[in-house]
Motif scaffolding. Structure first.
Motif, PDB file in Angstrom:
ATOM      1  N   ASP A   1      -3.007   3.478  10.872  1.00  0.00           N
ATOM      2  CA  ASP A   1      -2.807   3.498   9.553  1.00  0.00           C
ATOM      3  C   ASP A   1      -1.606   2.663   9.010  1.00  0.00           C
ATOM      4  O   ASP A   1      -0.798   2.062   9.966  1.00  0.00           O
ATOM      5  N   ALA A   2      -1.575   2.473   7.698  1.00  0.00           N
ATOM      6  CA  ALA A   2      -0.441   1.787   7.197  1.00  0.00           C
ATOM      7  C   ALA A   2      -0.696   0.231   7.570  1.00  0.00           C
ATOM      8  O   ALA A   2      -1.612  -0.332   8.079  1.00  0.00           O
ATOM      9  N   ALA A   3       0.614  -0.480   7.503  1.00  0.00           N
ATOM     10  CA  ALA A   3       0.595  -1.707   7.990  1.00  0.00           C
ATOM     11  C   ALA A   3       1.127  -2.020   9.395  1.00  0.00           C
ATOM     12  O   ALA A   3       1.952  -1.568  10.032  1.00  0.00           O
ATOM     13  N   ASN A   4       0.311  -3.059   9.982  1.00  0.00           N
ATOM     14  CA  ASN A   4       0.448  -3.421  11.363  1.00  0.00           C
ATOM     15  C   ASN A   4       0.974  -2.098  12.328  1.00  0.00           C
ATOM     16  O   ASN A   4       1.870  -2.479  12.925  1.00  0.00           O
ATOM     17  N   PRO A   5      -0.084  -1.406  12.167  1.00  0.00           N
ATOM     18  CA  PRO A   5       0.138  -0.277  13.306  1.00  0.00           C
ATOM     19  C   PRO A   5       0.115  -0.769  14.816  1.00  0.00           C
ATOM     20  O   PRO A   5      -0.795  -2.116  15.035  1.00  0.00           O
ATOM     21  N   ASP A   6       0.594  -0.382  15.836  1.00  0.00           N
ATOM     22  CA  ASP A   6       0.884  -0.969  17.182  1.00  0.00           C
ATOM     23  C   ASP A   6      -0.696  -0.979  17.890  1.00  0.00           C
ATOM     24  O   ASP A   6      -1.280  -0.142  17.840  1.00  0.00           O
TER      25      ASP A   6
ATOM     26  N   GLY B   1      -6.596   2.052   1.102  1.00  0.00           N
ATOM     27  CA  GLY B   1      -6.610   0.788   0.290  1.00  0.00           C
ATOM     28  C   GLY B   1      -5.248   0.140   0.625  1.00  0.00           C
ATOM     29  O   GLY B   1      -4.409   0.735   0.804  1.00  0.00           O
ATOM     30  N   TYR B   2      -5.191  -1.172  -0.029  1.00  0.00           N
ATOM     31  CA  TYR B   2      -4.109  -2.020  -0.287  1.00  0.00           C
ATOM     32  C   TYR B   2      -4.293  -2.936  -1.461  1.00  0.00           C
ATOM     33  O   TYR B   2      -5.665  -3.134  -1.824  1.00  0.00           O
TER      34      TYR B   2
ATOM     35  N   ALA C   1       1.378 -10.932  -9.667  1.00  0.00           N
ATOM     36  CA  ALA C   1      -0.084 -10.734  -9.999  1.00  0.00           C
ATOM     37  C   ALA C   1      -0.937  -9.963  -8.663  1.00  0.00           C
ATOM     38  O   ALA C   1      -0.929 -10.731  -7.728  1.00  0.00           O
ATOM     39  N   LEU C   2      -1.937  -9.375  -9.278  1.00  0.00           N
ATOM     40  CA  LEU C   2      -2.868  -8.876  -8.216  1.00  0.00           C
ATOM     41  C   LEU C   2      -4.019  -9.869  -7.955  1.00  0.00           C
ATOM     42  O   LEU C   2      -4.692 -10.339  -9.003  1.00  0.00           O
ATOM     43  N   ARG C   3      -4.054 -10.293  -6.877  1.00  0.00           N
ATOM     44  CA  ARG C   3      -5.293 -11.279  -6.344  1.00  0.00           C
ATOM     45  C   ARG C   3      -6.601 -10.467  -5.764  1.00  0.00           C
ATOM     46  O   ARG C   3      -7.708 -10.836  -6.020  1.00  0.00           O
ATOM     47  N   ARG C   4      -6.145  -9.476  -5.120  1.00  0.00           N
ATOM     48  CA  ARG C   4      -7.548  -8.643  -4.617  1.00  0.00           C
ATOM     49  C   ARG C   4      -6.970  -7.158  -4.291  1.00  0.00           C
ATOM     50  O   ARG C   4      -5.891  -6.989  -3.872  1.00  0.00           O
ATOM     51  N   ALA C   5      -7.861  -6.173  -4.572  1.00  0.00           N
ATOM     52  CA  ALA C   5      -7.379  -4.912  -4.043  1.00  0.00           C
ATOM     53  C   ALA C   5      -8.657  -4.265  -3.311  1.00  0.00           C
ATOM     54  O   ALA C   5     -10.027  -4.592  -3.582  1.00  0.00           O
ATOM     55  N   ASP C   6      -8.353  -3.477  -2.248  1.00  0.00           N
ATOM     56  CA  ASP C   6      -9.180  -2.598  -1.461  1.00  0.00           C
ATOM     57  C   ASP C   6      -9.068  -1.131  -1.751  1.00  0.00           C
ATOM     58  O   ASP C   6      -7.872  -0.820  -1.803  1.00  0.00           O
ATOM     59  N   THR C   7      -9.843  -0.350  -1.657  1.00  0.00           N
ATOM     60  CA  THR C   7      -9.774   1.145  -1.933  1.00  0.00           C
ATOM     61  C   THR C   7     -10.441   1.884  -0.546  1.00  0.00           C
ATOM     62  O   THR C   7     -10.352   3.130  -0.807  1.00  0.00           O
TER      63      THR C   7
ATOM     64  N   GLY D   1       0.743  -1.118  -0.073  1.00  0.00           N
ATOM     65  CA  GLY D   1       0.071  -0.194   0.055  1.00  0.00           C
ATOM     66  C   GLY D   1       0.816   1.444   0.106  1.00  0.00           C
ATOM     67  O   GLY D   1       2.080   1.325  -0.002  1.00  0.00           O
ATOM     68  N   ARG D   2       0.236   2.500  -0.109  1.00  0.00           N
ATOM     69  CA  ARG D   2       0.766   3.710  -0.010  1.00  0.00           C
ATOM     70  C   ARG D   2       0.440   4.662   1.296  1.00  0.00           C
ATOM     71  O   ARG D   2      -0.564   4.363   1.677  1.00  0.00           O
ATOM     72  N   LEU D   3       1.351   5.447   1.687  1.00  0.00           N
ATOM     73  CA  LEU D   3       1.212   5.971   2.905  1.00  0.00           C
ATOM     74  C   LEU D   3       0.184   7.119   2.590  1.00  0.00           C
ATOM     75  O   LEU D   3       0.265   7.663   1.631  1.00  0.00           O
ATOM     76  N   LEU D   4      -0.616   7.388   3.608  1.00  0.00           N
ATOM     77  CA  LEU D   4      -1.730   8.473   3.430  1.00  0.00           C
ATOM     78  C   LEU D   4      -2.539   8.231   2.380  1.00  0.00           C
ATOM     79  O   LEU D   4      -3.249   9.392   1.822  1.00  0.00           O
ATOM     80  N   THR D   5      -2.770   7.229   1.783  1.00  0.00           N
ATOM     81  CA  THR D   5      -3.671   6.590   0.725  1.00  0.00           C
ATOM     82  C   THR D   5      -4.449   5.584   1.254  1.00  0.00           C
ATOM     83  O   THR D   5      -3.839   4.386   1.674  1.00  0.00           O
TER      84      THR D   5
END
Length: 426
Positions: free
Chosen positions: A177-182, A112-113, A122-128, A106-110
């Motif tokens: 936010d982002a991946a695995n926040p505490d 979805g992932y 290859a893209l398997r699934r997308a979230d917005t 994913g992207r910071l401050l954006t």
């Protein structure tokens, strides 16, 4: 003849320059790479690859090696280190296990992932809509907020992408936010010699706690239910460990801190176990007993200190002592099955199931260690040793100052600067 040789050299130089400038053939990157090639990361490495930057994290996922940078993700083949694919992303994390594992980016401050195949990208699934994502061996949990007090947690199967459950959580999304926040759980014992995420994703806990404006919302992950909302007092800290809600109390009195731990079982909130005088090291040094960090531990184990300065490892579910030390012995690494103990220059591997030490290494003064599902990594004096957790048999023993980033079933990835190498187990 001398002038003729100089003429040929001049023509060759001009020709190469023209070819390079027109994009037909450019040998200069290869030449520069040859000039600046560093020495081997470690003797006996199966392969070594120069990276495009300093990695944030590295993971072994099946037959692929996933490298996360600050603004991109790359994949290499585990067999020979050949580049496989790359993608623009600000963060990446691994979910699933073995052949079912996937790469989540994913992207910071954006919002979805993306869920990607580690073999070919290859893209398997997308979230917005999700603002935060947590990755586990058996689930991807995301958080989406439609409004200030309208947030929802959803769990997905990593491989199939099917929804497992979803539950409303109120307004918990502002600080996550982002991946695995505490989250309020346990913190891993880490060392600078080994990457923090070397053990890979953990199984999803039976209970997860999420911070929400001074309180903690507790989610039962078996079916996705909000089972309790806890608001700790000013001298308390909440940690959700081993299917229990731990309330750690630290009271300043008589010039010292008095600690106590109470474990309850939501939603009934009955007391399962209690320990007076147990310090889980949740207070920062010199903080006047103010608790600013999670207790150290593993998935279901917490590390504490009794009033006499002896470390103790406790089962978070039922409060049993798994190991009780002396004043000279310290815990340097642990997970749910094993602990690595150090006394003077000796390391011991302690099995919780057997209730005893199952291996020993001497002459490792100042050594650090990390536990992974496939090996115990021991680091000391530019030496890295990989041991089997249950017997201590040596799987690899190399001289290197590189940092171990990832461990797979058959080897480990070490990185020195921008050079990455695969050190296969014997």
């Amino acid at each position: 003849m001398a002038s003729t040789g100089k003429g040929f050299a001049l023509v060759a130089a001009v020709t190469i320059t023209v070819l390079a400038s027109t994009g037909v053939w450019n040998p200069f990157p290869q030449v520069w790479s040859w000039i600046t090639t560093n020495g081997p990361v470690a003797p006996g490495a199966r392969w070594q690859q120069e990276l495009g930057g300093t990695p944030q994290s590295v993971a072994v996922v099946g037959d692929s090696v996933i490298v996360e940078y600050r603004t991109s993700v790359e994949a290499y083949g585990l067999t020979a280190g050949v580049p496989l694919w790359s993608s623009d992303a600000d963060w990446a994390s691994i979910a699933g296990k073995g052949s079912d594992a996937v790469v989540v980016t994913g992207r910071l401050l954006t919002k979805g992932y993306q869920v990607m195949d580690p073999r070919n990208g290859a893209l398997r699934r997308a979230d917005t809509t999700a603002s935060a994502v947590w990755t586990y061996q058996d689930a991807i949990v995301d958080l989406s907020c439609a409004g200030g007090n309208d947030c929802r947690l959803t769990a997905w199967d990593p491989r199939s992408g099917n929804q497992m459950w979803t539950v409303g959580t109120g307004g918990i999304g502002f600080v996550l936010d982002a991946a695995n926040p505490d989250l309020p759980d346990t913190r891993r014992l880490v060392t600078d010699d080994v990457d923090d995420d070397v053990a890979g994703p953990q199984p999803m806990p039976g209970l997860l706690g999420f911070p929400d404006d001074g309180q903690v919302r507790v989610i039962d992950t078996a079916g996705g239910k909000l089972v309790q909302t806890v608001r700790p007092a000013r001298d308390q800290r909440i940690a959700v460990v081993g299917g229990r809600v731990l309330t750690v109390t630290g009271t300043a009195r008589d010039g010292t801190c008095y600690y106590g731990v109470t474990a309850t079982d939501p939603p009934r909130n009955g007391v399962v176990w209690r320990r007076d005088g147990l310090n889980l090291r949740t207070a920062e040094s010199g903080s006047n007993c103010e608790q600013g960090r999670d207790p150290a531990g593993g998935y279901n184990v917490v590390l504490g200190v009794d009033p006499y300065g002896r470390e103790v490892l406790i089962n978070g579910y039922d409060g049993r002592n798994l190991w009780y030390g002396d004043k000279e012995t310290g815990v340097v690494a642990l997970n749910d099955a094993y602990a690595v103990l150090r006394k003077d220059d000796t390391l011991r591997g302690y099995s919780f199931a057997k209730g005893k030490a199952v291996w020993r290494q001497t002459g490792r003064d100042g050594a650090t260690a990390a536990l992974t599902p496939y090996a115990v990594i021991v680091v000391s004096k530019n030496r890295v040793t990989a041991l089997t957790p249950d017997t201590g048999s040596v799987r690899a023993d190399v001289r290197t100052n590189a940092k171990v980033f990832a461990v797979g079933p058959n080897g480990m990835i070490a990185v020195a600067g921008r050079d990455m190498a695969y050190l296969a187990f014997s």
